[in-house]
Design a protein around this motif. Structure first.
Motif, PDB file in Angstrom:
ATOM      1  N   LEU A 232      -9.747  -1.979   4.605  1.00  0.00           N
ATOM      2  CA  LEU A 232     -11.285  -2.359   4.292  1.00  0.00           C
ATOM      3  C   LEU A 232     -11.225  -3.754   4.010  1.00  0.00           C
ATOM      4  CD1 LEU A 232     -11.527   0.756   1.707  1.00  0.00           C
ATOM      5  CD2 LEU A 232     -12.494   0.369   4.178  1.00  0.00           C
ATOM      6  N   PRO A 233     -12.539  -4.470   4.027  1.00  0.00           N
ATOM      7  CA  PRO A 233     -12.951  -5.868   3.923  1.00  0.00           C
ATOM      8  C   PRO A 233     -12.144  -6.140   2.407  1.00  0.00           C
ATOM      9  CG  PRO A 233     -14.682  -4.718   4.603  1.00  0.00           C
ATOM     10  CD  PRO A 233     -13.657  -3.628   4.367  1.00  0.00           C
ATOM     11  N   LEU A 234     -11.228  -7.415   2.666  1.00  0.00           N
ATOM     12  CA  LEU A 234     -10.841  -7.836   1.370  1.00  0.00           C
ATOM     13  C   LEU A 234     -11.362  -8.375   0.260  1.00  0.00           C
ATOM     14  CD1 LEU A 234      -7.406  -8.950   2.834  1.00  0.00           C
ATOM     15  CD2 LEU A 234      -7.827  -6.668   1.814  1.00  0.00           C
ATOM     16  N   THR A 235     -11.175  -8.215  -0.996  1.00  0.00           N
ATOM     17  CA  THR A 235     -11.753  -9.018  -1.948  1.00  0.00           C
ATOM     18  C   THR A 235     -11.111 -10.373  -2.367  1.00  0.00           C
ATOM     19  OG1 THR A 235     -12.441  -6.824  -3.161  1.00  0.00           O
ATOM     20  CG2 THR A 235     -12.445  -8.743  -4.458  1.00  0.00           C
ATOM     21  N   GLY A 236      -9.546 -10.055  -2.494  1.00  0.00           N
ATOM     22  CA  GLY A 236      -8.697 -11.207  -2.923  1.00  0.00           C
ATOM     23  C   GLY A 236      -7.258 -10.706  -2.251  1.00  0.00           C
ATOM     24  N   LEU A 237      -6.607 -12.049  -2.173  1.00  0.00           N
ATOM     25  CA  LEU A 237      -5.374 -11.882  -1.222  1.00  0.00           C
ATOM     26  C   LEU A 237      -4.226 -11.955  -2.498  1.00  0.00           C
ATOM     27  CD1 LEU A 237      -5.827 -14.228   1.794  1.00  0.00           C
ATOM     28  CD2 LEU A 237      -5.614 -11.703   1.799  1.00  0.00           C
ATOM     29  N   GLY A 238      -3.200 -11.225  -2.714  1.00  0.00           N
ATOM     30  CA  GLY A 238      -2.243 -10.974  -3.193  1.00  0.00           C
ATOM     31  C   GLY A 238      -2.632 -11.440  -4.990  1.00  0.00           C
TER      32      GLY A 238
ATOM     33  N   MET B  13     -10.377  -3.962 -12.991  1.00  0.00           N
ATOM     34  CA  MET B  13     -11.528  -3.562 -11.993  1.00  0.00           C
ATOM     35  C   MET B  13     -10.878  -2.213 -11.209  1.00  0.00           C
ATOM     36  SD  MET B  13     -12.451  -7.013  -9.944  1.00  0.00           S
ATOM     37  CE  MET B  13     -10.796  -7.716  -9.648  1.00  0.00           C
ATOM     38  N   GLY B  14     -11.984  -1.400 -10.647  1.00  0.00           N
ATOM     39  CA  GLY B  14     -11.648  -0.510  -9.952  1.00  0.00           C
ATOM     40  C   GLY B  14     -11.288  -1.008  -8.510  1.00  0.00           C
ATOM     41  N   GLY B  15     -10.889  -0.037  -7.728  1.00  0.00           N
ATOM     42  CA  GLY B  15     -10.464  -0.470  -6.377  1.00  0.00           C
ATOM     43  C   GLY B  15     -10.560   0.605  -5.368  1.00  0.00           C
ATOM     44  N   MET B  16     -10.645   0.186  -3.930  1.00  0.00           N
ATOM     45  CA  MET B  16     -10.905   1.128  -3.029  1.00  0.00           C
ATOM     46  C   MET B  16      -9.300   1.295  -2.116  1.00  0.00           C
ATOM     47  SD  MET B  16     -14.276   0.172  -1.384  1.00  0.00           S
ATOM     48  CE  MET B  16     -16.026   0.394  -2.318  1.00  0.00           C
TER      49      MET B  16
ATOM     50  N   VAL C 241      -5.291  -1.015  -2.328  1.00  0.00           N
ATOM     51  CA  VAL C 241      -4.271  -2.194  -2.771  1.00  0.00           C
ATOM     52  C   VAL C 241      -3.335  -2.005  -1.879  1.00  0.00           C
ATOM     53  CG1 VAL C 241      -3.034  -3.184  -4.668  1.00  0.00           C
ATOM     54  CG2 VAL C 241      -5.063  -2.015  -5.121  1.00  0.00           C
ATOM     55  N   SER C 242      -2.991  -3.318  -1.377  1.00  0.00           N
ATOM     56  CA  SER C 242      -1.808  -3.391  -0.521  1.00  0.00           C
ATOM     57  C   SER C 242      -0.449  -3.808  -1.410  1.00  0.00           C
ATOM     58  CB  SER C 242      -1.939  -4.416   0.429  1.00  0.00           C
ATOM     59  OG  SER C 242      -1.621  -5.722  -0.077  1.00  0.00           O
ATOM     60  N   ALA C 243       0.690  -3.487  -0.625  1.00  0.00           N
ATOM     61  CA  ALA C 243       2.034  -4.046  -1.228  1.00  0.00           C
ATOM     62  C   ALA C 243       2.300  -5.128  -1.612  1.00  0.00           C
ATOM     63  CB  ALA C 243       3.311  -3.090  -0.425  1.00  0.00           C
ATOM     64  N   ILE C 244       1.497  -5.942  -1.144  1.00  0.00           N
ATOM     65  CA  ILE C 244       1.634  -7.474  -1.257  1.00  0.00           C
ATOM     66  C   ILE C 244       0.422  -7.833  -2.324  1.00  0.00           C
ATOM     67  CG2 ILE C 244       2.968  -8.285   0.603  1.00  0.00           C
ATOM     68  CD1 ILE C 244       0.298  -9.183   1.927  1.00  0.00           C
ATOM     69  N   GLY C 245      -0.356  -7.104  -3.034  1.00  0.00           N
ATOM     70  CA  GLY C 245      -1.410  -7.224  -4.054  1.00  0.00           C
ATOM     71  C   GLY C 245      -2.499  -7.604  -3.505  1.00  0.00           C
ATOM     72  N   ASP C 246      -2.968  -7.401  -2.118  1.00  0.00           N
ATOM     73  CA  ASP C 246      -4.234  -7.531  -1.706  1.00  0.00           C
ATOM     74  C   ASP C 246      -5.112  -6.602  -2.108  1.00  0.00           C
ATOM     75  OD1 ASP C 246      -3.200  -9.773  -0.237  1.00  0.00           O
ATOM     76  OD2 ASP C 246      -3.006  -8.555   1.738  1.00  0.00           O
ATOM     77  N   LEU C 247      -6.232  -6.777  -2.358  1.00  0.00           N
ATOM     78  CA  LEU C 247      -7.341  -5.795  -3.131  1.00  0.00           C
ATOM     79  C   LEU C 247      -8.529  -6.053  -2.263  1.00  0.00           C
ATOM     80  CD1 LEU C 247      -8.667  -4.394  -5.507  1.00  0.00           C
ATOM     81  CD2 LEU C 247      -9.552  -6.475  -6.354  1.00  0.00           C
ATOM     82  N   ALA C 248      -8.900  -4.445  -2.126  1.00  0.00           N
ATOM     83  CA  ALA C 248     -10.275  -4.110  -1.362  1.00  0.00           C
ATOM     84  C   ALA C 248     -10.658  -3.270  -2.380  1.00  0.00           C
ATOM     85  CB  ALA C 248      -9.991  -3.520   0.066  1.00  0.00           C
ATOM     86  N   ASN C 249     -12.148  -3.983  -2.788  1.00  0.00           N
ATOM     87  CA  ASN C 249     -12.832  -3.061  -3.873  1.00  0.00           C
ATOM     88  C   ASN C 249     -14.485  -3.134  -3.754  1.00  0.00           C
ATOM     89  OD1 ASN C 249     -13.511  -5.477  -5.160  1.00  0.00           O
ATOM     90  ND2 ASN C 249     -12.796  -4.726  -7.224  1.00  0.00           N
ATOM     91  N   TRP C 250     -14.902  -3.798  -2.648  1.00  0.00           N
ATOM     92  CA  TRP C 250     -16.479  -3.891  -2.483  1.00  0.00           C
ATOM     93  C   TRP C 250     -17.175  -3.582  -1.489  1.00  0.00           C
ATOM     94  CZ3 TRP C 250     -18.982  -7.031   0.942  1.00  0.00           C
ATOM     95  CH2 TRP C 250     -18.158  -7.680   2.218  1.00  0.00           C
ATOM     96  N   SER C 251     -16.314  -3.039  -0.257  1.00  0.00           N
ATOM     97  CA  SER C 251     -17.232  -2.415   0.761  1.00  0.00           C
ATOM     98  C   SER C 251     -16.250  -1.652   1.449  1.00  0.00           C
ATOM     99  CB  SER C 251     -17.464  -3.428   1.968  1.00  0.00           C
ATOM    100  OG  SER C 251     -17.928  -2.916   2.941  1.00  0.00           O
ATOM    101  N   LEU C 252     -16.905  -0.223   1.838  1.00  0.00           N
ATOM    102  CA  LEU C 252     -16.340   0.686   2.808  1.00  0.00           C
ATOM    103  C   LEU C 252     -16.091   0.502   4.326  1.00  0.00           C
ATOM    104  CD1 LEU C 252     -17.153   3.922   0.918  1.00  0.00           C
ATOM    105  CD2 LEU C 252     -14.929   2.890   0.819  1.00  0.00           C
TER     106      LEU C 252
END
Length: 211
Positions: A162-168, A103-106, A108-119
């Protein structure tokens, strides 16, 4: 400093996909990965809109208006490939049948959280699609994105803003500067993809890097 092009980034990620894998290709930059796979590796690509066995992008004489990927771009179908109902596609995604999701990403956190759907901008329409399902349903999640935003700010952070897509959920990030793995110690440098000193790469990153 010369950064990798998006096509070069996709080619580098493609090298790390194990033969025989079932892989979801996300919308945007990840679509380029399909153009860099060796047919001999028999990697089966899945597209959220209901394709398994998706090939590379279609050339002018191969375009079929009924055969498009999740990004609505014409693609090819490998021998033995199939397309099917959206519900069946999401059953594949949610059922743990995908070895890898790209996936693309906006951010990513150091614990693997992903934000990729909203600014997070007021009035911005939601655009999460199947990203949340893929983030938790695939065995591994690789993110393909530029190391920094257009304003130069880091996209790899200690914590996402940013709003998260998934945690870790993120395992690896492939950027225009480096390949970085998410570990219990945070971001670990796997490989530098351009000639950049460690200190400069650290300054371009919003969290501590393990070299």
């Amino acid at each position: 400093m010369q950064r990798l092009t998006r096509d070069q980034m996709a080619a580098r990620l493609a090298r790390d996909i194990a033969p025989g894998s079932y892989v979801n290709i996300g919308i945007g930059m990840p679509e380029l990965v399909a153009n860099h796979l060796d047919p001999a590796d028999e990697i089966l690509l899945h597209s959220e809109n209901g394709i398994l066995g998706m090939g590379s992008k279609a050339s002018e004489d191969e375009i079929d208006g009924d055969l498009i990927n999740a990004g609505k771009r014409p693609v090819t179908l490998l021998t033995g490939g199939a397309y099917f109902h959206h519900v069946d596609s999401f059953a594949i995604m949610r059922g743990g049948h995908l070895g890898l999701c790209i996936m693309g990403g906006m951010q990513v956190s150091a614990i693997g959280d992903l934000a990729n759907w909203s600014l997070g901008k007021p009035g911005e329409p939601p655009a999460v699609g199947g990203a949340m399902d893929l983030a938790v349903g695939a065995h591994k999640v690789y993110i393909l994105m530029e190391h920094n935003a257009k304003d130069g700010s880091p996209k790899l952070l200690e914590r996402c803003t940013l709003p998260l897509t998934g945690l870790g959920v993120v395992d690896r990030i492939y950027t225009d500067l480096a390949v970085i793995e998410v570990t219990p110690r945070g971001f670990r440098l796997v490989e530098k993809l351009v000639d950049i000193p460690d200190a400069h790469l650290q300054r371009a990153t919003g969290a501590e890097l393990v070299f």
